[in-house]
Design a protein around this motif. Sequence first.
Motif, PDB file in Angstrom:
ATOM      1  N   GLY A   1      11.125  19.937   1.977  1.00 16.79           N
ATOM      2  CA  GLY A   1      11.254  18.933   2.814  1.00 16.79           C
ATOM      3  C   GLY A   1      11.262  17.595   2.366  1.00 16.79           C
ATOM      4  O   GLY A   1      11.458  17.560   0.999  1.00 16.79           O
ATOM      5  N   ASP A   2      11.259  16.679   3.212  1.00 17.06           N
ATOM      6  CA  ASP A   2      11.259  15.351   2.809  1.00 17.06           C
ATOM      7  C   ASP A   2       9.959  15.002   1.957  1.00 17.06           C
ATOM      8  O   ASP A   2       8.754  15.496   2.205  1.00 17.06           O
ATOM      9  CB  ASP A   2      11.273  14.265   3.696  1.00 17.06           C
ATOM     10  CG  ASP A   2      12.717  14.383   4.370  1.00 17.06           C
ATOM     11  OD1 ASP A   2      13.568  14.958   3.645  1.00 17.06           O
ATOM     12  OD2 ASP A   2      12.877  13.809   5.361  1.00 17.06           O
ATOM     13  N   LEU A   3      10.143  14.226   0.575  1.00 17.50           N
ATOM     14  CA  LEU A   3       8.994  13.850  -0.382  1.00 17.50           C
ATOM     15  C   LEU A   3       8.874  12.421  -0.276  1.00 17.50           C
ATOM     16  O   LEU A   3       9.755  11.775  -0.317  1.00 17.50           O
ATOM     17  CB  LEU A   3       9.346  14.606  -1.567  1.00 17.50           C
ATOM     18  CG  LEU A   3       9.289  16.040  -1.609  1.00 17.50           C
ATOM     19  CD1 LEU A   3       9.502  16.513  -2.937  1.00 17.50           C
ATOM     20  CD2 LEU A   3       7.732  16.671  -1.303  1.00 17.50           C
ATOM     21  N   VAL A   4       7.464  11.905  -0.496  1.00 20.41           N
ATOM     22  CA  VAL A   4       7.240  10.646  -0.765  1.00 20.41           C
ATOM     23  C   VAL A   4       6.251  10.540  -2.154  1.00 20.41           C
ATOM     24  O   VAL A   4       5.218  11.205  -1.966  1.00 20.41           O
ATOM     25  CB  VAL A   4       6.611   9.773   0.323  1.00 20.41           C
ATOM     26  CG1 VAL A   4       6.095   8.313   0.163  1.00 20.41           C
ATOM     27  CG2 VAL A   4       7.576   9.821   1.652  1.00 20.41           C
ATOM     28  N   VAL A   5       6.673   9.999  -3.035  1.00 15.06           N
ATOM     29  CA  VAL A   5       5.814  10.247  -4.494  1.00 15.06           C
ATOM     30  C   VAL A   5       5.729   8.405  -4.933  1.00 15.06           C
ATOM     31  O   VAL A   5       6.359   7.795  -4.730  1.00 15.06           O
ATOM     32  CB  VAL A   5       6.523  10.936  -5.432  1.00 15.06           C
ATOM     33  CG1 VAL A   5       6.663  12.587  -4.819  1.00 15.06           C
ATOM     34  CG2 VAL A   5       8.023  10.720  -5.902  1.00 15.06           C
TER      35      VAL A   5
END
Length: 347
Positions: A31-35
């Motif tokens: 799914g969508d990732l924020v890093v």
Amino acid sequence: MCQINTDPMISQLGYLQVVVPPDIENTGWTGDLVVREGTNVSLECRARGYPPPEVSWRKEGSNSQGKGLHIGEVLTIGKVSRLHMGAYLCMASNGIPPTVSKRIQLKVQFPPMLWIPNQLEGARLGSTTVLECNTEAFPRSINYWTNHKGEMIAAAGTKYDTMTKEDTYKTYMRLVIHNITHEDFNTYRCIAKNSLGETDGSIKLYEIPREESTQGSLTKAEGEESGDEDIQGGGTEDSPLPQDTENNYATDRRGGRQRGKATQSKKNGIGPNSWRTGDAVNEILSDVDEMFREKEQSHGKDPGYGRETSSSSFDHSFTFDSGASWTRSYLLVFYVTIFVILLLWEL
């Protein structure tokens, strides 16, 4: 198996293969990732079907021209940066239509960064100028302008206009200043803030002189320079040459006469090293004559003894009685030699 009971028996085997189009499993999808910027990230996409599907990756907006970014169920990116931010497509295909894909959004967080195209801007009084400032940040930053006093500049009235244009993680800021006055020539700052940090940059606005005053200064300077050249060169080609009032001659440094050639003189202002030859010789010989008259008077001699009086100062002869000493003769030769050397030097 198909069988016919004959003698001998006849049989034939047949094979049935069931194919399944590809499908992406929800359990194997990140799914969508924020890093955070600088970390390692892995994107997973698992598919099923028969025959087993092949999984490939592609980034939206990239110039891959149909070529996959990576082949495999896991895409690993080391030390991710803001340049990796964007949407990635996971595509599964096994030759059985349709081909399926899913979209994963990768977001990279980083503190604001700012760059200014021109940190020194010039403008004229009464004109309008535009100050530019560009920022990069994610999450998106709060951007604003301040003046040299630290006060926030609001886009109110007719003095200032502020404009912003957003493109993914980039923001382009513009500050428009109308009807510039002397008070507007100062330092302006653009500031960007988000949850990860803050940054700012400064732009110096200075005054550009009006063209009329600049051209006037240049014209004055050129005139002075032209005047200096005329003085040093003794006049221009079209200007009349100063001439000797008596003989219409001018002398060069060696005393030679050159008709119509003018050089500056210490005596009469015509040329740098030319006297009027006759006047100079008369003046020097008159000084010598006067000096020796005084010397003869001091020795009790008659000033006119042994001298032929003439109206011309060019003809001078001196006679002394037999009692004159050799010392006076040497002094006479010495003084005459000195004056002749000085005369030749000045000419």
